[in-house]
Design a protein around this motif. Structure first.
Motif, PDB file in Angstrom:
ATOM      1  N   GLU A 110      -7.314  10.193  -4.696  1.00 48.29           N
ATOM      2  CA  GLU A 110      -8.673  10.692  -4.497  1.00 48.29           C
ATOM      3  C   GLU A 110      -8.860  11.239  -3.082  1.00 48.29           C
ATOM      4  OE1 GLU A 110     -11.474   7.670  -5.416  1.00 48.29           O
ATOM      5  OE2 GLU A 110     -10.898   7.514  -7.531  1.00 48.29           O
ATOM      6  N   GLY A 111      -8.168  10.657  -2.143  1.00 50.48           N
ATOM      7  CA  GLY A 111      -8.350  11.053  -0.750  1.00 50.48           C
ATOM      8  C   GLY A 111      -7.403  12.122  -0.260  1.00 50.48           C
ATOM      9  N   LEU A 112      -6.754  12.863  -1.178  1.00 51.08           N
ATOM     10  CA  LEU A 112      -5.749  13.834  -0.743  1.00 51.08           C
ATOM     11  C   LEU A 112      -6.340  14.884   0.199  1.00 51.08           C
ATOM     12  CD1 LEU A 112      -2.879  14.914  -0.849  1.00 51.08           C
ATOM     13  CD2 LEU A 112      -3.544  16.279  -2.846  1.00 51.08           C
ATOM     14  N   ASP A 113      -7.475  15.454  -0.160  1.00 48.74           N
ATOM     15  CA  ASP A 113      -8.062  16.495   0.689  1.00 48.74           C
ATOM     16  C   ASP A 113      -8.383  15.966   2.086  1.00 48.74           C
ATOM     17  OD1 ASP A 113      -7.869  18.364  -1.302  1.00 48.74           O
ATOM     18  OD2 ASP A 113      -9.969  18.229  -1.924  1.00 48.74           O
ATOM     19  N   GLU A 114      -8.905  14.751   2.154  1.00 44.92           N
ATOM     20  CA  GLU A 114      -9.238  14.179   3.457  1.00 44.92           C
ATOM     21  C   GLU A 114      -7.970  13.877   4.249  1.00 44.92           C
ATOM     22  OE1 GLU A 114     -11.483  12.549   6.662  1.00 44.92           O
ATOM     23  OE2 GLU A 114     -11.770  14.098   5.136  1.00 44.92           O
ATOM     24  N   MET A 115      -6.939  13.372   3.584  1.00 46.18           N
ATOM     25  CA  MET A 115      -5.685  13.105   4.286  1.00 46.18           C
ATOM     26  C   MET A 115      -5.058  14.404   4.788  1.00 46.18           C
ATOM     27  SD  MET A 115      -3.767   9.885   2.395  1.00 46.18           S
ATOM     28  CE  MET A 115      -3.872  10.483   0.707  1.00 46.18           C
ATOM     29  N   LEU A 116      -5.127  15.471   3.991  1.00 44.73           N
ATOM     30  CA  LEU A 116      -4.608  16.758   4.437  1.00 44.73           C
ATOM     31  C   LEU A 116      -5.368  17.253   5.660  1.00 44.73           C
ATOM     32  CD1 LEU A 116      -4.036  18.533   1.009  1.00 44.73           C
ATOM     33  CD2 LEU A 116      -2.256  18.057   2.702  1.00 44.73           C
ATOM     34  N   ARG A 117      -6.678  17.094   5.635  1.00 48.62           N
ATOM     35  CA  ARG A 117      -7.489  17.518   6.783  1.00 48.62           C
ATOM     36  C   ARG A 117      -7.065  16.769   8.051  1.00 48.62           C
ATOM     37  NH1 ARG A 117     -11.928  16.183   9.882  1.00 48.62           N
ATOM     38  NH2 ARG A 117     -12.015  14.094   8.964  1.00 48.62           N
ATOM     39  N   LEU A 133       0.084   8.488   6.810  1.00 49.02           N
ATOM     40  CA  LEU A 133      -1.270   8.001   6.571  1.00 49.02           C
ATOM     41  C   LEU A 133      -1.284   7.063   5.370  1.00 49.02           C
ATOM     42  CD1 LEU A 133      -3.158  11.423   6.899  1.00 49.02           C
ATOM     43  CD2 LEU A 133      -2.979   9.657   8.672  1.00 49.02           C
ATOM     44  N   TYR A 134      -2.347   6.274   5.288  1.00 51.74           N
ATOM     45  CA  TYR A 134      -2.595   5.419   4.133  1.00 51.74           C
ATOM     46  C   TYR A 134      -3.976   5.748   3.562  1.00 51.74           C
ATOM     47  CZ  TYR A 134       1.020   2.700   6.544  1.00 51.74           C
ATOM     48  OH  TYR A 134       2.162   2.311   7.190  1.00 51.74           O
ATOM     49  N   GLY A 171     -10.636   3.734  -0.456  1.00 48.21           N
ATOM     50  CA  GLY A 171     -11.494   4.872  -0.183  1.00 48.21           C
ATOM     51  C   GLY A 171     -11.555   5.313   1.262  1.00 48.21           C
ATOM     52  N   THR A 172     -10.581   4.874   2.072  1.00 50.73           N
ATOM     53  CA  THR A 172     -10.579   5.194   3.501  1.00 50.73           C
ATOM     54  C   THR A 172      -9.191   5.630   3.947  1.00 50.73           C
ATOM     55  OG1 THR A 172     -12.325   3.564   3.908  1.00 50.73           O
ATOM     56  CG2 THR A 172     -11.061   4.286   5.816  1.00 50.73           C
ATOM     57  N   VAL A 173      -9.146   6.623   4.835  1.00 53.87           N
ATOM     58  CA  VAL A 173      -7.886   7.050   5.442  1.00 53.87           C
ATOM     59  C   VAL A 173      -7.578   6.159   6.640  1.00 53.87           C
ATOM     60  CG1 VAL A 173      -6.643   8.906   6.608  1.00 53.87           C
ATOM     61  CG2 VAL A 173      -8.223   9.447   4.759  1.00 53.87           C
ATOM     62  N   TYR A 174      -6.338   5.687   6.722  1.00 58.04           N
ATOM     63  CA  TYR A 174      -5.873   4.924   7.881  1.00 58.04           C
ATOM     64  C   TYR A 174      -4.631   5.598   8.458  1.00 58.04           C
ATOM     65  CZ  TYR A 174      -8.958   1.049   6.605  1.00 58.04           C
ATOM     66  OH  TYR A 174     -10.061   0.284   6.317  1.00 58.04           O
ATOM     67  N   PHE A 175      -4.527   5.564   9.765  1.00 59.52           N
ATOM     68  CA  PHE A 175      -3.378   6.148  10.459  1.00 59.52           C
ATOM     69  C   PHE A 175      -2.185   5.207  10.415  1.00 59.52           C
ATOM     70  CE2 PHE A 175      -0.990   6.522  14.485  1.00 59.52           C
ATOM     71  CZ  PHE A 175      -0.480   7.799  14.305  1.00 59.52           C
ATOM     72  N   ILE A 204       0.847  -1.192   0.000  1.00 55.07           N
ATOM     73  CA  ILE A 204       0.000   0.000   0.000  1.00 55.07           C
ATOM     74  C   ILE A 204       0.880   1.239   0.000  1.00 55.07           C
ATOM     75  CG2 ILE A 204      -1.987  -1.101   1.098  1.00 55.07           C
ATOM     76  CD1 ILE A 204      -1.075  -0.045   3.766  1.00 55.07           C
ATOM     77  N   ASN A 205       0.392   2.290  -0.621  1.00 57.69           N
ATOM     78  CA  ASN A 205       1.155   3.536  -0.683  1.00 57.69           C
ATOM     79  C   ASN A 205       1.194   4.201   0.690  1.00 57.69           C
ATOM     80  OD1 ASN A 205       1.418   3.027  -3.379  1.00 57.69           O
ATOM     81  ND2 ASN A 205       0.121   4.724  -4.067  1.00 57.69           N
ATOM     82  N   ASP A 206       2.360   4.712   1.037  1.00 57.78           N
ATOM     83  CA  ASP A 206       2.595   5.346   2.336  1.00 57.78           C
ATOM     84  C   ASP A 206       2.753   6.845   2.105  1.00 57.78           C
ATOM     85  OD1 ASP A 206       3.338   6.011   4.876  1.00 57.78           O
ATOM     86  OD2 ASP A 206       4.983   4.580   5.030  1.00 57.78           O
ATOM     87  N   TYR A 207       1.771   7.619   2.583  1.00 65.66           N
ATOM     88  CA  TYR A 207       1.785   9.073   2.419  1.00 65.66           C
ATOM     89  C   TYR A 207       2.257   9.721   3.717  1.00 65.66           C
ATOM     90  CZ  TYR A 207      -1.161   7.975  -1.620  1.00 65.66           C
ATOM     91  OH  TYR A 207      -1.663   7.452  -2.797  1.00 65.66           O
TER      92      TYR A 207
END
Length: 303
Positions: free
Chosen positions: A232-239, A255-256, A260-264, A178-181
């Motif tokens: 797709e989830g960039l805005d939510e991850m930034l928040r 974050l991951y 379609g879901t943000v995970y810590f 999985i991608n690690d942001y």
């Protein structure tokens, strides 16, 4: 000096650093910076991000940093921010490796120790797990003195435990795993994003600004060009990153974005122990310009 070629065994390097625990932080950090970065550490007027991270280790210390560096206790911090939904499922908590019980665990899971970084074991099939080797590895990690290795103060007083969490999968991801942001945050605001991919096969790393503009910078892992579309989830991850970073002058929020879901992932106060060579070198100064050092805040001096 490439000290890793001189002392190839990682555990031996850690033991040597532990034996030097009596050396004051200010001196040890200067020595390590010189050895790893090939230049002097500027204590009086640091300009580089890597220099300011050394100052941060030595001079900014609060109990909240210890809580958030602890991979178990940080879950309570996340809940206090109203973000319980981003927490991965927790299967088990153990005080020692001898308590590890495969029978109660699903087929796939992730094992972590709570007192370090990079101390994770990914299990895709528990029937193939060599439990004795896993227990030995966990025992080594639990009793490793992460503070004395890089003087990363936030790890110093963590009570070591073992946690077992859900194994996250993203079958649509073209990369392995999985991608690690990793969100680089200053005073509660994410400024840059580090994307790590293919960590288990062909580790590569890209850097972006907060608008997902690619920055042509490499570290110890090569970048792979401007080839990854904005998630797709960039805005939510930034928040989420900005909420979790709000209490700190600097923190990296990992974050991951999976299905379609943000995970810590984790909160990191001294990324890469503060020893990373950027190419071009200018990026070290760009990050340093964003890091406004706080007033010295410490619950103790050199330890």
């Amino acid at each position: 000096m490439d000290y890793k070629k001189i002392i190839k065994n990682k555990e031996l390097r850690f033991k040597i650093l532990h034996s030097l625990k009596f050396v004051p932080d200010s001196l040890m950090l200067k020595l390590q910076y010189k050895m790893k970065m090939g230049r002097k550490l500027n204590w009086k007027d640091p300009k580089r991000w890597t220099e300011k991270l050394q100052w941060y280790k030595k001079n900014y210390r609060t109990p909240l940093m210890t809580q958030c560096a602890d991979k178990l206790e940080v879950r309570e911090y996340i809940k206090s921010k109203g973000l319980e939904s981003i927490l991965n499922k927790l299967y088990a908590v153990y005080d020692s490796a001898d308590q590890f019980n495969l029978d109660i665990l699903p087929q796939k899971f992730v094992i972590k120790t709570t007192n370090g970084s990079g101390t994770n074991i990914l299990c895709k099939d528990k029937s193939q797990l060599h439990l004795d080797k896993v227990k030995q590895c966990l025992n080594d990690w639990m009793y490793r003195d992460n503070f004395s290795v890089g003087r990363e103060w936030s790890y110093k007083d963590i009570v070591p435990k073992i946690i077992v969490e859900e194994y996250l999968e993203d079958k649509s991801n073209p990369f392995d795993g999985i991608n690690d942001y990793k969100f680089i945050c200053f005073n509660g605001k994410a400024k840059f994003i580090v994307l790590d991919v293919d960590r288990n096969i062909d580790h590569k790393r890209n850097i972006y600004d907060a608008d997902w503009n690619f920055i042509d910078v490499s570290t110890d892992y090569p970048n792979f060009g401007d080839t990854v579309p904005m998630p797709e989830g960039l805005d939510e991850m930034l928040r989420v990153a900005n909420i979790l970073a709000a209490d700190f002058p600097f923190v990296r929020v990992d974050l991951y974005w999976v299905n379609g879901t943000v995970y810590f992932g984790e909160l990191t106060f001294y990324p890469w122990t503060g020893y990373v060579q950027f190419v071009p070198d200018e990026f070290d100064f760009i990050l340093g310009g964003e890091f406004q050092l706080p007033i010295r805040k410490s619950i103790g001096g050199d330890l």
